[in-house]
Scaffold this active site. Structure first.
Site, PDB file in Angstrom:
ATOM      1  CE  LYS A 209      49.282  27.842  -5.284  1.00  0.00           C
ATOM      2  NZ  LYS A 209      49.131  26.497  -5.646  1.00  0.00           N
TER       3      LYS A 209
ATOM      4  CB  ILE B 114      36.084  24.294  -6.008  1.00  0.00           C
ATOM      5  CG1 ILE B 114      36.507  22.856  -5.719  1.00  0.00           C
ATOM      6  CG2 ILE B 114      34.843  24.663  -5.219  1.00  0.00           C
ATOM      7  CD1 ILE B 114      36.853  22.601  -4.258  1.00  0.00           C
TER       8      ILE B 114
ATOM      9  CD  GLU C 190      36.064  30.506  -9.285  1.00  0.00           C
ATOM     10  OE1 GLU C 190      35.063  31.207  -9.415  1.00  0.00           O
ATOM     11  OE2 GLU C 190      36.379  29.962  -8.210  1.00  0.00           O
TER      12      GLU C 190
ATOM     13  CE  LYS D 258      45.653  26.510  -3.119  1.00  0.00           C
ATOM     14  NZ  LYS D 258      45.714  25.053  -3.027  1.00  0.00           N
TER      15      LYS D 258
ATOM     16  CB  THR E  52      50.693  21.673 -15.383  1.00  0.00           C
ATOM     17  OG1 THR E  52      51.999  21.158 -15.154  1.00  0.00           O
ATOM     18  CG2 THR E  52      49.687  20.560 -15.323  1.00  0.00           C
ATOM     19  CB  VAL E  53      47.495  25.680 -15.175  1.00  0.00           C
ATOM     20  CG1 VAL E  53      46.149  26.353 -15.310  1.00  0.00           C
ATOM     21  CG2 VAL E  53      47.565  24.890 -13.865  1.00  0.00           C
TER      22      VAL E  53
ATOM     23  N   GLY F 253      41.322  25.231  -7.086  1.00  0.00           N
ATOM     24  CA  GLY F 253      41.415  24.642  -8.433  1.00  0.00           C
ATOM     25  C   GLY F 253      40.112  24.769  -9.211  1.00  0.00           C
TER      26      GLY F 253
HETATM   27  N1  HSE Z   1      49.928  22.136  -4.282  1.00  0.00           N
HETATM   28  C1  HSE Z   1      48.561  22.503  -4.338  1.00  0.00           C
HETATM   29  C2  HSE Z   1      47.706  21.419  -3.667  1.00  0.00           C
HETATM   30  C3  HSE Z   1      48.176  22.694  -5.769  1.00  0.00           C
HETATM   31  O1  HSE Z   1      48.229  20.364  -3.325  1.00  0.00           O
HETATM   32  O2  HSE Z   1      46.518  21.647  -3.471  1.00  0.00           O
HETATM   33  C4  HSE Z   1      47.083  23.665  -6.010  1.00  0.00           C
HETATM   34  O3  HSE Z   1      47.277  24.895  -5.440  1.00  0.00           O
END
Ligand code: HSE
Length: 439
Positions: free
Chosen positions: A107, A138, A131, A207, A15-16, A136
């Site tokens: 992460k 931010i 980053e 995170k 996806t990313v 995400g």
């Molecule tokens: N599963 C994570 C969330 C996605 O819901 O924030 C991003 O790390």
């Protein structure tokens, strides 16, 4: 326009990765004009060459072997978006050793191997950008590294898991159970197919470890953080929270204790005062409050996941990496990641608490709980209760809530351990911390 065309190697077309490739193609001229650097995606490593893709990619760019990216002398920068910790770790390490700056959004790999990889990056003078690994879209990592560089970070408190925040918001709004809210999140495509790390708090913990390593320049590992997920939050807790002036959020709390230079590191469902900005962060949104000794309180808000927000963060790092390729030595790194700091044992951490007991409706139960709290010198700031159920034996049970004054966790733990022998009190009370967010 500066120098030659920089060549990018992209690993991962999930996806990313797809969002990054699409955005690099769509906004190429804008990026080139703003960065004043010419660049091209030279190679893309994917798991399955035959897989149908959302975006058209020239076949000659694709390989199913990420080593080709690292071994290609023409590739200047590696973008790691393959996920997981095994190949991702091997790729990042190999790229740093080969002197190729790395951009990652991973992460899990940084929470597990960050201490080693940051150290290696500093030793080799090969930058590692991350980053997209926290919050995400931010911009929190670059803000800590640059805009807030003169600050001693006093605390970082945030909502950094979108799925659990969506579930808690939905439970509060509709009164539904955690499982129902999770199914809805999955149907809408917010939650991961396997959402265990979202629910049990470990996605947020990964995170938090990264942010703490960054803000304090100290190596950390998963055993240093206390992690509770949202499994035990029930609709009735939202009703009590509302009545008492709070809402419930899965909070990450990173606090520096100046007096002994130690860190407090925890993730848990917490009571947040309704008037605090974090209380109004709902749905899949994330928010991170950073308090610095110079700047005071700042709050960063935005989409913490998803293809485009995360691609935005990745590409911000890619441009930084490209600029630094043209200015070798410019990026000295924010912290040496060599400072050893103690992490405060959980038993020593101090907050007020919300404790919900399920108790039989009979004489002396409230008195026995109050007496036990008094025995351990713990103050009560309020109580409230509501009928819970009549069980199969015809016994009435109530929810009985105690709002507890700030005390060390160890003292409340002793109280709960002693009360567990009382048959009129359910053995597993629900305990949430109350964060006043002003200290
Ligand atoms: N599963 C994570 C969330 C996605 O819901 O924030 C991003 O790390």
């Amino acid at each position: 326009m500066k120098g030659e065309t920089l060549q990018l190697g992209l690993a991962g077309m999930g996806t990313v990765g797809t969002g990054v490739y699409e955005t690099l193609c769509r906004n190429y001229s804008l990026l080139e004009a703003r960065a004043q650097i010419s660049f091209a995606v030279k190679r893309i490593a994917v798991r399955d060459l035959a897989r149908a893709r959302e975006v058209e990619v020239p076949a000659d760019l694709l390989t199913d072997d990420w080593h080709e990216l690292v071994n290609d002398p023409e590739i200047d920068i590696i973008i790691e978006l393959i996920g997981g910790t095994t190949d991702a770790y091997a790729l990042i390490k190999a790229a740093i050793l080969a002197g190729k700056p790395v951009v990652t959004g991973n992460k899990a790999v940084l929470a597990k191997y960050g201490s080693e990889l940051f150290q290696l990056s500093a030793e080799k003078g090969t930058p590692l950008y991350f980053e997209a690994s926290c919050g995400g879209g931010i911009p929190i990592v670059q803000c800590l590294q640059n805009s807030l560089i003169c600050n001693k970070v006093e605390s970082i408190v945030g909502i950094i898991n979108g799925t659990s925040n969506y579930i808690l918001s939905s439970m509060r709004e509709t009164g539904e159970t955690m499982r129902d809210a999770l199914e809805k999140a999955q149907a809408l495509g917010f939650a991961e197919a396997d959402p265990s790390f979202d629910i049990n708090g470990w996605d947020a913990a990964h995170k938090a470890l990264i942010l703490a390593m960054l803000a304090y320049g100290t190596p950390l590992s998963a055993d240093k953080i206390s992690v509770y997920g949202i499994e035990r939050v029930e609709s009735v807790d939202f009703r009590f929270a509302e009545q008492l002036g709070y809402t419930i959020k899965l909070l990450v709390v990173i606090k520096h204790h100046e007096e002994n230079d130690s860190l407090e590191l925890r993730v848990q469902p917490s009571f947040v005062p309704k008037q605090h900005l974090l209380a109004s962060v709902d749905g899949v949104f994330n928010a991170i409050a950073v308090k610095g000794d110079v700047v005071g309180e700042t709050i960063f808000y935005g989409r913490g996941a998803g293809k485009n927000p995360t691609a935005s963060a990745v590409i911000g790092d890619v441009v930084l990496a490209m600029r630094e390729c043209h200015l070798p030595g410019y990026h000295t790194g924010f912290q040496p990641y060599t400072k050893q700091m103690d992490v405060l044992p959980m038993a020593e951490t101090v907050t007020p608490y919300y404790v919900r007991f399920r108790v039989q409706d009979k004489h002396g139960v409230i008195a026995s709980i109050a007496a036990m709290l008094a025995k351990y010198d713990i103050g009560i700031s309020g109580t409230t209760s509501t009928m819970c159920e009549v069980d199969a034996n015809g016994v009435r049970w109530n929810h009985l809530v105690f709002m507890i004054h700030a005390c060390k966790w160890v003292r409340l733990k002793y109280v709960l351990r002693e009360l567990a022998t009382n048959d009129a009190i359910d053995r597993h009370p629900v305990v949430f911390r109350i964060e006043d967010l002003n200290s």
